[in-house]
Design a protein around this motif. Structure first.
Motif, PDB file in Angstrom:
ATOM      1  N   LEU A 121       4.491  77.602 -77.993  1.00  0.00           N
ATOM      2  CA  LEU A 121       6.516  78.127 -78.593  1.00  0.00           C
ATOM      3  C   LEU A 121       6.555  78.786 -79.672  1.00  0.00           C
ATOM      4  O   LEU A 121       5.735  78.715 -80.338  1.00  0.00           O
ATOM      5  CB  LEU A 121       6.227  76.548 -78.709  1.00  0.00           C
ATOM      6  CG  LEU A 121       6.165  74.978 -78.232  1.00  0.00           C
ATOM      7  CD1 LEU A 121       7.476  75.535 -77.142  1.00  0.00           C
ATOM      8  CD2 LEU A 121       5.054  74.587 -77.708  1.00  0.00           C
ATOM      9  N   ASP A 122       7.745  79.352 -79.422  1.00  0.00           N
ATOM     10  CA  ASP A 122       8.297  80.582 -80.263  1.00  0.00           C
ATOM     11  C   ASP A 122       9.202  80.103 -81.476  1.00  0.00           C
ATOM     12  O   ASP A 122       9.465  80.920 -82.068  1.00  0.00           O
ATOM     13  CB  ASP A 122       8.128  81.822 -79.277  1.00  0.00           C
ATOM     14  CG  ASP A 122       9.520  81.998 -78.893  1.00  0.00           C
ATOM     15  OD1 ASP A 122      10.313  81.799 -79.068  1.00  0.00           O
ATOM     16  OD2 ASP A 122       9.589  83.683 -79.701  1.00  0.00           O
ATOM     17  N   SER A 123       9.149  79.059 -81.565  1.00  0.00           N
ATOM     18  CA  SER A 123      10.286  78.731 -82.605  1.00  0.00           C
ATOM     19  C   SER A 123       9.635  77.164 -83.181  1.00  0.00           C
ATOM     20  O   SER A 123       9.592  76.380 -82.430  1.00  0.00           O
ATOM     21  CB  SER A 123      11.732  78.684 -82.260  1.00  0.00           C
ATOM     22  OG  SER A 123      11.808  77.855 -81.374  1.00  0.00           O
ATOM     23  N   VAL A 141       0.842  78.286 -80.336  1.00  0.00           N
ATOM     24  CA  VAL A 141       1.894  78.543 -81.515  1.00  0.00           C
ATOM     25  C   VAL A 141       2.466  80.150 -81.568  1.00  0.00           C
ATOM     26  O   VAL A 141       1.091  80.893 -81.143  1.00  0.00           O
ATOM     27  CB  VAL A 141       2.391  77.826 -82.554  1.00  0.00           C
ATOM     28  CG1 VAL A 141       2.904  76.586 -82.585  1.00  0.00           C
ATOM     29  CG2 VAL A 141       1.755  77.970 -83.864  1.00  0.00           C
ATOM     30  N   ARG A 142       3.553  80.827 -81.775  1.00  0.00           N
ATOM     31  CA  ARG A 142       3.548  81.918 -81.117  1.00  0.00           C
ATOM     32  C   ARG A 142       4.309  82.341 -82.574  1.00  0.00           C
ATOM     33  O   ARG A 142       4.851  82.098 -83.581  1.00  0.00           O
ATOM     34  CB  ARG A 142       4.805  82.843 -80.394  1.00  0.00           C
ATOM     35  CG  ARG A 142       5.081  83.977 -80.577  1.00  0.00           C
ATOM     36  CD  ARG A 142       5.725  84.865 -79.536  1.00  0.00           C
ATOM     37  NE  ARG A 142       6.093  86.426 -79.965  1.00  0.00           N
ATOM     38  CZ  ARG A 142       6.493  87.029 -78.477  1.00  0.00           C
ATOM     39  NH1 ARG A 142       6.912  86.710 -77.547  1.00  0.00           N
ATOM     40  NH2 ARG A 142       7.160  88.554 -78.588  1.00  0.00           N
ATOM     41  N   ALA A 167       7.645  82.981 -88.379  1.00  0.00           N
ATOM     42  CA  ALA A 167       7.326  83.573 -89.516  1.00  0.00           C
ATOM     43  C   ALA A 167       7.055  82.826 -90.105  1.00  0.00           C
ATOM     44  O   ALA A 167       5.929  81.533 -90.153  1.00  0.00           O
ATOM     45  CB  ALA A 167       8.414  83.852 -90.427  1.00  0.00           C
ATOM     46  N   GLU A 168       5.226  83.657 -90.470  1.00  0.00           N
ATOM     47  CA  GLU A 168       4.776  83.140 -92.024  1.00  0.00           C
ATOM     48  C   GLU A 168       4.410  82.509 -92.545  1.00  0.00           C
ATOM     49  O   GLU A 168       4.342  81.717 -92.438  1.00  0.00           O
ATOM     50  CB  GLU A 168       3.239  84.452 -92.518  1.00  0.00           C
ATOM     51  CG  GLU A 168       2.018  83.993 -92.883  1.00  0.00           C
ATOM     52  CD  GLU A 168       1.484  85.369 -93.594  1.00  0.00           C
ATOM     53  OE1 GLU A 168       1.831  86.790 -93.628  1.00  0.00           O
ATOM     54  OE2 GLU A 168       0.791  84.847 -94.001  1.00  0.00           O
ATOM     55  N   GLY A 187      -4.053  77.144 -79.860  1.00  0.00           N
ATOM     56  CA  GLY A 187      -4.128  78.694 -79.871  1.00  0.00           C
ATOM     57  C   GLY A 187      -3.144  79.063 -80.612  1.00  0.00           C
ATOM     58  O   GLY A 187      -1.509  78.312 -80.713  1.00  0.00           O
ATOM     59  N   ILE A 188      -3.377  80.445 -81.010  1.00  0.00           N
ATOM     60  CA  ILE A 188      -1.705  81.232 -81.210  1.00  0.00           C
ATOM     61  C   ILE A 188      -1.536  82.408 -81.232  1.00  0.00           C
ATOM     62  O   ILE A 188      -2.215  83.045 -80.363  1.00  0.00           O
ATOM     63  CB  ILE A 188      -2.010  81.094 -83.459  1.00  0.00           C
ATOM     64  CG1 ILE A 188      -3.524  81.723 -83.437  1.00  0.00           C
ATOM     65  CG2 ILE A 188      -1.661  79.807 -83.782  1.00  0.00           C
ATOM     66  CD1 ILE A 188      -3.021  82.106 -84.903  1.00  0.00           C
TER      67      ILE A 188
END
Ligand code: LLP
Length: 413
Positions: A121-123, A141-142, A167-168, A187-188
């Motif tokens: 998932l990227d957000s 997560v991305r 974002a970090e 995973g990341i």
């Protein structure tokens, strides 16, 4: 290099003129051996730790090429329900597919959940959506790597100027959402962008994600993304991406991390272009030679609908000229612009190039078109998409996708 086609013996024992006559133009031609060799190279990037290379199939989704990737032991990443379907159809088991979507609907996420395909998932918003649909599930997560690289601003996917990744500074919020929906972050992953010829930006991003990884407990995998470049200027002897040097530099970084983290999760990379770009050329027929305001043009049937990279990104593709089945030598060059047959002034394949003389009925051969070539084709100007053929290891030629027809286009109405 005078000719890549000759030096790589791209068509093997086949005459390109005969291929063009038999299958028509424009024609995508693939070389099985070259495709396999690049796939093998990425499969060997990490040997000391558990590792898989995920071929990023957005570069080329032809099912016959996916089958080569399957045979070469690669896993794959998919961006859409369509790409997952292509992979399942070509024989990939669900465990070898990683879904890395961007801004998808409940319907698309549910498809992957139902098929038990690991999804990133990227957000934060997509992570919540996944949590609502699949409480107690596993996912990735991305992370936005903070740094980006690529051949054009349009393909840089890391850093502050892109839509991708979390974002970090939002990582604590990931943990909050994971807790709320009892999600296991298995995973990341990250991806800095596409096409860099030096390993440095990627290595920097690897160090960065490994530092971030330490904030996650019990990771099963870490995916560093793709982006390795290929020499598009090979006729000018451009050096290839230094994959051995890259491998040597990567290993100690991983060792350092494994010591700190306590164990080695599965490491992954995600190359698309590197696997397939150099394994394909496009043959096109020259239909017109003209002079406009002192400029010479060769007009062929490879329009921007067949290869959009030059008009979309200003990308360079080397061009060879073939007459009567033979490559015309580059001893005597003059300036010419090679254009397609689409009704747009930007329909330019090669602008003001130094090329051997081109005549009507010659073939132009556009190099390095295996990545983001056919997969970005369109039917603009109601031109059916081209055929694809594969020159096999034994020299035989197989039609791996038939030419689209105008009747195919009419079926949608
Ligand atoms: N992973 C993710 C999440 C990606 O977004 C991409 C490419 C890749 C892997 C593979 O990147 P590669 O190794 O192929 O560089 N159409 C453009 C390239 C767009 C790349 C999009 N994402 C072009 O023709 O240059």
């Amino acid at each position: 290099m005078d000719s890549y086609i000759n030096s790589s013996s791209f068509f093997k024992n086949n005459n390109p003129e005969e291929l063009a006559e038999k299958y028509g133009t424009p024609l995508y031609v693939y070389n099985e051996e070259i495709l396999r060799s690049r796939m093998r190279a990425v499969a060997g990037v990490i040997t000391k730790y558990p590792y898989t290379a995920n071929y990023s199939i957005k570069a080329n989704t032809n099912i016959h090429i996916l089958k080569l990737a399957l045979e070469e032991g690669l896993n794959c990443d998919a961006m859409s329900v369509g790409e997952i379907t292509m992979l399942l159809k070509s024989g990939f088991p669900k465990e070898r597919i990683f879904f890395v979507p961007n801004n998808v609907s409940d319907e698309e996420l549910s498809f992957a959940i139902e098929k038990e395909i690991m999804t990133s998932l990227d957000s934060l918003s997509q992570l919540e959506r996944f949590g609502r649909l699949n409480p107690g599930g596993r996912c990735a997560v991305r992370i936005n790597p903070g740094v980006g690289a690529g051949h054009s601003e349009k393909v840089v996917t890391g850093g502050k100027k892109t839509k991708f990744g979390i974002a970090e500074e939002d990582i604590d919020k990931i943990f909050g959402i994971a807790e709320e929906y009892s999600l296991k972050i298995a995973g990341i992953n990250q991806h800095i962008g596409s096409l860099f010829m030096s390993p440095e930006p990627y290595l920097e991003a690897v160090k960065n994600i490994l530092r971030i990884a330490e904030r996650f407990e019990g990771l099963e995998f870490i995916d560093f993304g793709g982006g390795y470049g290929i020499p598009y200027h090979k006729l000018d002897d451009e050096a290839p991406y230094p994959i051995d040097e890259f491998r040597e530099a990567l290993e100690p970084i991983l060792t350092d991390f494994v010591e700190r983290y306590g164990y080695a999760p599965l490491f992954k990379s995600e190359p698309g272009r590197y696997c397939v770009a150099e394994g394909s050329v496009i043959l096109g027929r020259v239909n017109a030679i003209k002079q406009n305001a002192g400029k010479k043009y060769a007009g062929c049937d490879i329009g921007m609908n067949v290869l959009v990279r030059p008009s979309m990104y200003g990308s360079w593709h080397d061009v060879e000229v073939i007459r009567n089945g033979k490559v015309v030598s580059r001893d005597d060059l003059s300036e010419i612009t090679v254009v397609g047959n689409i009704c747009e002034s930007g329909d330019i394949l090669a602008k003001e190039r130094m090329l051997p003389e081109i005549k009507e009925e010659d073939l132009v051969c556009i190099l390095d078109t295996g990545a983001y070539g056919y997969s970005m084709c369109s039917t603009y100007n109601s031109r059916p998409r081209p055929a694809e053929v594969m020159v096999k290891k034994d020299g035989s030629v197989e039609l791996i996708r038939r030419r689209e027809t105008i009747e195919d286009l009419m079926t949608l109405f």
